[in-house]
Design a protein around this motif. Structure first.
Motif, PDB file in Angstrom:
ATOM      1  N   MET A   1      -7.196   2.831   2.983  1.00  0.00           N
ATOM      2  CA  MET A   1      -7.940   3.250   1.800  1.00  0.00           C
ATOM      3  C   MET A   1      -8.694   4.561   2.069  1.00  0.00           C
TER       4      MET A   1
ATOM      5  N   GLU B   1      -0.638  -7.527   5.670  1.00  0.00           N
ATOM      6  CA  GLU B   1      -1.584  -6.889   4.743  1.00  0.00           C
ATOM      7  C   GLU B   1      -2.380  -7.936   3.966  1.00  0.00           C
TER       8      GLU B   1
ATOM      9  N   TYR C   1      -6.545  -2.070   6.581  1.00  0.00           N
ATOM     10  CA  TYR C   1      -6.637  -1.829   5.148  1.00  0.00           C
ATOM     11  C   TYR C   1      -7.705  -0.772   4.861  1.00  0.00           C
TER      12      TYR C   1
ATOM     13  N   THR D   1       0.835  -1.194   0.000  1.00  0.00           N
ATOM     14  CA  THR D   1       0.000   0.000   0.000  1.00  0.00           C
ATOM     15  C   THR D   1       0.870   1.245   0.000  1.00  0.00           C
TER      16      THR D   1
ATOM     17  N   VAL E   1      -0.519   6.407   4.604  1.00  0.00           N
ATOM     18  CA  VAL E   1      -0.245   5.012   4.925  1.00  0.00           C
ATOM     19  C   VAL E   1       0.692   4.843   6.130  1.00  0.00           C
TER      20      VAL E   1
END
Ligand code: ADP
Ligand code: MG
Length: 680
Positions: free
Chosen positions: A627, A364, A623, A283, A339
């Motif tokens: 996002m 992840e 996660y 990510t 992140v």
């Protein structure tokens, strides 16, 4: 200036995560520490306060502000005073950005410092030219407020970052610095670094335990919550292990030191967490690429905006102001932090709950798991075997069979072995001498006793060696779901020993939780089929594989993967290591063997299978947060960029560079706050 350089470099780690990591490994950088961060917060604050104070006279002396506020103040040389004040703000307040600009260009990694640097330099140089005769309108107050807001934004953001990494600092703080050493009957206080393994220290009620060690005297309950997430205090008595950083309860303890300093469990956890924060993240790669792209868009967007307004309006000052605002608003600042901030929060959150993440990318992947394969013994069951029956098949009686088996098993670390040895001890049976001891992984053990070759082996071993008929005699025990091992002397069965293990209460709930999350639960065991079937039915598992030899465990995982499943393996033993490596996510449970821990991506500190479900849940939440943050960080550009470019000028909406900077900083702060809202 050295200091500023350091600060700047550190600060950038979000935007150029990948690049910085490479650098961090080669030079022994101490940047990642608390005080550096703290120094950076101070520095931005200092520069902000200085610039903000100088901005006041700049505002008062600016004609457009005077006009707006309806007063007039003019004197000869006013423009030069404005220029001098702005030069001070540009040089002192803008310094971190100018330095960053040079640094980023040298690395050929243009990022936000290039954008800010170009923006403020354009504004400054253009205004300077006008002071010295070039026709146009200077924008000194716009420049000064832009720098103020940028410094303020960095200052607030640094403070948020500091908060996010604070959990780790709190773990470091858990380690006490002094201990009460017991020496020749007296107690002396010494620094923890001076302790050696074998020393004895006194831990008084309510104090933190300074070292990893073994309790030799006293009883107390100890709170290990910060280390294992276990909120209930744990009873400690002589012979029990204690870990540094845990908090002693009501009793006082004498502890024999086993490990100090960097070797202690807590220090290793801290090291692991740090490594995980630095380890590669898919990510993060995505965010870095997006940040680079945004920089390119901002630079070319700025140039394009300038050209467009120049052509449309023919006003250089107006065109430049729009271009500067575009570059400022498009700064990929929030993107660079989106992140890393979530990673920092989630790793420390994990550590505090007793999950040690060794491989960030495996963690992840955990959100996509479709099946979890559990080892049986010691994972789903307690791994504490008790002997329930002994079947005689030859000339020896039950006690002789148990004695022979225990003599061999005393040399094995297997849970079955421990059960047999305990049973022999309870009956007061002495042990025989054993020579040429050998473990047969997944099958049993062998060795020479009184010149005869004795083996303690699995039912599978009998089948492989043409002695299947002896299984009949233990059939009733196998049908009861017991673990049965056979004792052979010189290849002839003497008898069978049946053992029973207990299913952990937590296993039932773990399976229920995982199934609810849509994850298949599968069991893998070297034990016999009947036990496997019984445990599987008790727990409501989806599938099980029994009598699997150690090297076959990895193959079973591979076959599941070929079926298209993303698989996690959960195990504790040496024989689980290959399967842990093969699985998409390898999870070592509890006080597993070092080999298992080395092979695993994630280590669960507690012996609790429910933590597997918790890890998956945390991975999913992490996660989602990432996002969300990426969306916040990029999404606002969609409306802010056109606005900055002056698309709505015709309806009277125009952003100044300072408002652009405020919006940009706001998105960073939102991202930082959102990251901190991550909870398990
Ligand atoms: P698990 O997958 O349950 O951890 P292992 O692969 O370690 O099991 O062992 C598989 C089988 O091999 C055991 O159920 C037992 O029958 C036999 N075995 C392994 N080690 C020993 C031992 N030390 N003594 C007796 N039997 C053993
Ligand atoms: Mg095992």
């Amino acid at each position: 200036m050295n200091n500023a350089k350091n600060n700047h470099r550190h600060h950038d780690h979000g935007v150029h995560g990948k690049h910085e990591h490479a650098g961090r490994r080669s030079e022994p950088v101490k940047e990642h520490k608390h005080h550096d961060h703290q120094a950076m917060v101070e520095e931005y604050k200092r520069r902000f306060v200085f610039s903000a104070i100088l901005t006041v006279p700049i505002l008062i002396l600016s004609p457009s502000i005077q006009e707006f506020l309806g007063f007039k103040l003019e004197f000869p040389g006013q423009l030069y005073v404005l220029f001098a004040l702005s030069t001070a703000v540009y040089l002192y307040g803008g310094w971190p950005f100018l330095l960053g600009l040079v640094e980023e260009l040298r690395r050929r990694m243009p990022g936000m410092k290039v954008l800010i640097g170009v923006a403020i330099s354009t504004a400054y140089l253009y205004s300077g030219l006008i002071v010295f005769g070039f026709p146009g309108k200077p924008f000194f107050w716009e420049l000064a407020t832009l720098i103020d807001i940028m410094l303020l934004g960095h200052w607030i953001e640094m403070k948020s970052v500091l908060g996010a990494s604070r959990a780790l600092e709190e773990m470091v703080k858990l380690l006490p610095s002094t201990a009460h050493l017991l020496k020749n009957g007296s107690v002396i206080d010494v620094p923890v670094e001076e302790l050696k393994p074998g020393d004895r220290v006194l831990v008084k009620p309510g104090e933190k335990i300074p070292v990893d060690g073994l309790v030799v005297e006293g009883r107390s309950s100890v709170n290990e919550a910060m280390l294992t997430g276990e909120s209930k205090p744990v009873e400690k008595k002589p012979g029990d292990n204690v870990i540094a950083g845990a908090i002693n309860g009501e009793g006082s303890l004498v502890v024999e030191v086993t490990r100090t300093g960097a070797d202690t469990y807590l220090s290793q956890v801290i090291e692991l967490v740090k490594k995980a924060q630095e380890s590669r993240s898919r990510t993060q790669d995505l965010a870095n690429r997006a940040a680079f792209l945004l920089t390119v868009i901002a630079l070319s967007g700025g140039a394009l905006t300038f050209l467009a307004w120049q052509l449309l309006k023919g006003d250089v000052a107006f065109a430049l102001e729009r271009a500067v605002t575009v570059m400022v608003i498009a700064c990929p600042h929030a993107l660079g932090l989106a992140v890393p901030l979530v990673v920092a929060v989630s790793t420390s959150l994990a550590a505090r709950n007793g999950f040690l993440i060794r491989q960030r990318d495996a963690f992840e992947r955990a959100r996509e798991l479709q099946a979890v394969v559990f080892d049986k013994t010691g994972t789903l069951t307690k791994g504490e075997f008790g002997v329930t029956d002994i079947v005689v098949m030859g000339a020896h009686d039950k006690e002789q069979i148990l004695k022979l088996a225990a003599s061999l098993e005393a040399k094995s670390e297997h849970p079955i072995a421990q059960g047999i040895v305990r049973a022999a001890e309870k009956r007061g049976l002495g042990l025989e001498d054993v020579e040429d001891f050998k473990a047969l992984p997944g099958r049993g053990v062998e060795g020479k006793v009184n010149g005869r070759l004795v083996r303690v082996v699995s039912p599978g071993y009998l089948e492989e060696n043409g002695m299947a008929e002896y299984l009949e005699k233990a059939k009733h025990l196998l049908e009861q779901g017991k673990t049965v091992v056979f004792v052979l002397e010189d290849g002839k069965p003497l008898g069978a020993i049946a053992l029973a293990d207990m299913i952990r209460d937590e296993s039932r709930e773990a399976v229920r939780m995982l199934k609810e999350m849509g994850v298949k639960c599968i069991m893998l065991t070297g034990d016999n089929k009947s036990v496997a079937r019984w445990v599987s039915e008790e727990l409501g598992l989806d599938e099980y594989y029994a009598e699997v030899l150690p090297h076959e465990k990895a193959e079973v995982i591979k076959r599941l993967q070929e079926r298209g499943l993303r698989v996690a393996m959960v195990g504790d033993g040496i024989n689980d290591a290959p399967a842990l490596v093969q699985a998409d996510v390898g999870i070592a449970i509890g006080a597993g063997t070092d080999v298992a821990i080395e092979s695993a991506d994630i280590v669960l500190v507690r012996n609790d299978p429910r933590d597997v479900a918790a890890v998956i849940r945390l991975a999913r939440k992490t996660y989602r947060k990432m996002m969300e943050n990426l969306l916040w960080a990029t999404g606002y550009n969609a409306f802010a960029l056109p606005l900055a470019a002056g698309v709505l000028y015709s309806v009277g909406i125009l952003l100044t560079p300072a408002v652009g900077a405020a919006l940009m900083s706001l998105s960073t702060v939102i991202v930082a706050i959102n990251a901190r809202l991550l909870k398990l």
